[in-house]
Design a protein around this motif. Structure first.
Motif, PDB file in Angstrom:
ATOM      1  N   ALA A 193      -4.722   0.494   5.498  1.00 34.14           N
ATOM      2  CA  ALA A 193      -4.262   1.644   4.402  1.00 34.14           C
ATOM      3  C   ALA A 193      -4.995   2.973   4.700  1.00 34.14           C
ATOM      4  O   ALA A 193      -4.432   3.845   3.777  1.00 34.14           O
ATOM      5  N   TRP A 194      -5.699   3.122   5.441  1.00 33.37           N
ATOM      6  CA  TRP A 194      -6.411   4.266   5.676  1.00 33.37           C
ATOM      7  C   TRP A 194      -5.691   5.382   6.454  1.00 33.37           C
ATOM      8  O   TRP A 194      -5.232   4.839   7.273  1.00 33.37           O
TER       9      TRP A 194
ATOM     10  N   TYR B 113      -2.602   4.243 -10.683  1.00 33.91           N
ATOM     11  CA  TYR B 113      -3.664   3.750  -9.754  1.00 33.91           C
ATOM     12  C   TYR B 113      -4.961   4.386  -9.996  1.00 33.91           C
ATOM     13  O   TYR B 113      -5.123   5.634 -10.749  1.00 33.91           O
TER      14      TYR B 113
ATOM     15  N   VAL C 233      -9.736  -1.432   0.058  1.00 31.37           N
ATOM     16  CA  VAL C 233      -9.051  -0.822   0.836  1.00 31.37           C
ATOM     17  C   VAL C 233      -8.744  -1.347   2.014  1.00 31.37           C
ATOM     18  O   VAL C 233      -9.757  -1.395   2.805  1.00 31.37           O
TER      19      VAL C 233
ATOM     20  N   GLN D 234       0.820  -1.271   0.011  1.00 32.74           N
ATOM     21  CA  GLN D 234      -0.140  -0.029  -0.012  1.00 32.74           C
ATOM     22  C   GLN D 234       0.916   1.221   0.091  1.00 32.74           C
ATOM     23  O   GLN D 234       1.804   1.257   0.845  1.00 32.74           O
TER      24      GLN D 234
ATOM     25  N   ALA E 268      -7.586   7.183  -1.270  1.00 28.70           N
ATOM     26  CA  ALA E 268      -7.086   5.971  -0.948  1.00 28.70           C
ATOM     27  C   ALA E 268      -6.704   5.547  -2.691  1.00 28.70           C
ATOM     28  O   ALA E 268      -7.142   6.232  -3.692  1.00 28.70           O
ATOM     29  N   THR E 269      -6.058   4.529  -2.836  1.00 30.20           N
ATOM     30  CA  THR E 269      -5.435   4.010  -4.149  1.00 30.20           C
ATOM     31  C   THR E 269      -6.556   3.032  -4.621  1.00 30.20           C
ATOM     32  O   THR E 269      -6.328   1.882  -4.926  1.00 30.20           O
TER      33      THR E 269
END
Length: 120
Positions: A109-110, A32, A105, A1, A97-98
């Motif tokens: 990853a947040w 992305y 997600v 990530q 986010a990606t």
């Protein structure tokens, strides 16, 4: 990530504007899908805008369409969310986010998000 940091939030009156930024330190985001999400108090996190970096395609939730614009800089290191005609219902913590859907997600990853408060 890819680690992302959101910024640019604040307090504005109804009808005002803000521009949020989402930066990936040292990483290009050119390959992305990039999404902006928001979570209002007592509500689930929702996806509001998506940008496919490789072809520039954008999509928006109905609640923000024609008021918000997702974009990127020339080097594709930073994603922006231009928010115009803000309403009290836009009050939330905003995240990037990606990915463009919440289920893609991982919880880890947040980022911390950035608070947007719109007063009437």
């Amino acid at each position: 990530q890819v680690p992302l940091v959101e910024s640019g939030g604040g307090s504005v009156q109804s009808g005002g504007s803000l521009r949020l930024s989402c930066a990936a330190s040292g990483f290009s985001l050119e390959h992305y899908r990039m999404g902006w999400f928001r979570q209002a108090p007592g509500k689930e996190r929702e996806a509001i805008a998506c940008l496919r970096q490789w072809d520039g395609t954008t999509t928006y939730a109905d609640s923000v369409k024609d008021r918000f614009t997702i974009s990127t800089d020339d080097q594709k290191y930073t994603i922006y969310l231009q928010m115009n005609s803000l309403k009290p219902d836009d009050t939330a913590v905003y995240y990037c986010a990606t990915a463009c859907t919440r289920d893609r997600v991982p919880m880890s990853a947040w980022g911390r998000g950035t608070q947007v408060t719109v007063s009437s």
